[in-house]
Design an enzyme around this catalytic site. Structure first.
Site, PDB file in Angstrom:
ATOM      1  N   CYS A  13       0.855  -0.980  -0.038  1.00  0.00           N
ATOM      2  CA  CYS A  13      -0.113  -0.062  -0.065  1.00  0.00           C
ATOM      3  C   CYS A  13       0.858   1.418   0.002  1.00  0.00           C
ATOM      4  CB  CYS A  13      -0.929   0.015   0.950  1.00  0.00           C
ATOM      5  SG  CYS A  13      -2.495   1.049   1.096  1.00  0.00           S
ATOM      6  N   CYS A  87      -4.740   0.761  -3.580  1.00  0.00           N
ATOM      7  CA  CYS A  87      -4.420   2.270  -3.766  1.00  0.00           C
ATOM      8  C   CYS A  87      -3.557   2.564  -4.695  1.00  0.00           C
ATOM      9  CB  CYS A  87      -3.280   2.549  -2.300  1.00  0.00           C
ATOM     10  SG  CYS A  87      -2.418   1.102  -1.812  1.00  0.00           S
ATOM     11  N   CYS A  91       3.726  -1.791  -8.505  1.00  0.00           N
ATOM     12  CA  CYS A  91       4.912  -2.888  -8.370  1.00  0.00           C
ATOM     13  C   CYS A  91       5.577  -3.343  -9.356  1.00  0.00           C
ATOM     14  CB  CYS A  91       4.343  -3.902  -7.780  1.00  0.00           C
ATOM     15  SG  CYS A  91       3.313  -3.920  -6.203  1.00  0.00           S
TER      16      CYS A  91
END
Length: 144
Positions: A13, A87, A91
């Site tokens: 997050c 959110c 990545c």
């Protein structure tokens, strides 16, 4: 005799202060050492959200000793499952990992009642994740 974890899970997050910390706390508690648990954020906060700590204590899970951590490529690469917490965090993507996005309201700035609701939603998802990992009986990663 120590058990080798069957999988590794990374919860991501932005601030690594609420949702990902609660998810990591639940997974550590529910998986009984069968899963290696990590959490991180792209812009880690100074501390874990006090409301998240409070509502997790209500269910017997202490995350007060946790600290927000910076998301690294190494953490992603070392994980079988990478779970973003709704959110919009980006990545690094590596072949053979399972990527999941769990959308939950952000507990930042919310009262304890709202954070309890978010906690309970996270618990349900983590319980399903644990069941799935146990059913597979092995990691989600394709490479050794």
């Amino acid at each position: 005799m120590a058990t080798t974890p069957v999988a590794s899970v990374l919860f991501v997050c932005v601030h690594n202060a609420g949702r990902s910390q609660m998810a990591a706390g639940f997974l550590s508690h529910l998986a009984g050492g069968q899963v290696e648990v990590r959490s991180a954020g792209s812009l880690p906060a100074e501390q874990v959200n006090p409301a998240a700590v409070e509502v997790m204590n209500e269910v017997g899970i202490d995350i007060s000793g946790s600290a927000p951590k910076l998301l690294t490529t190494d953490a992603v690469q070392a994980s079988d499952y990478v779970i973003t917490m709704g959110c919009g965090d980006a990545c690094p993507v590596f072949p053979g990992r399972k990527y999941l996005d769990w959308e939950f309201d952000d507990p930042a700035g919310k009262g304890v009642e709202d954070v309890r609701r978010i906690r309970d939603q996270i618990k349900d998802r983590v319980e399903s994740l644990v069941a799935g990992i146990r059913q597979e009986g092995h990691s989600g990663r394709a490479d050794p």
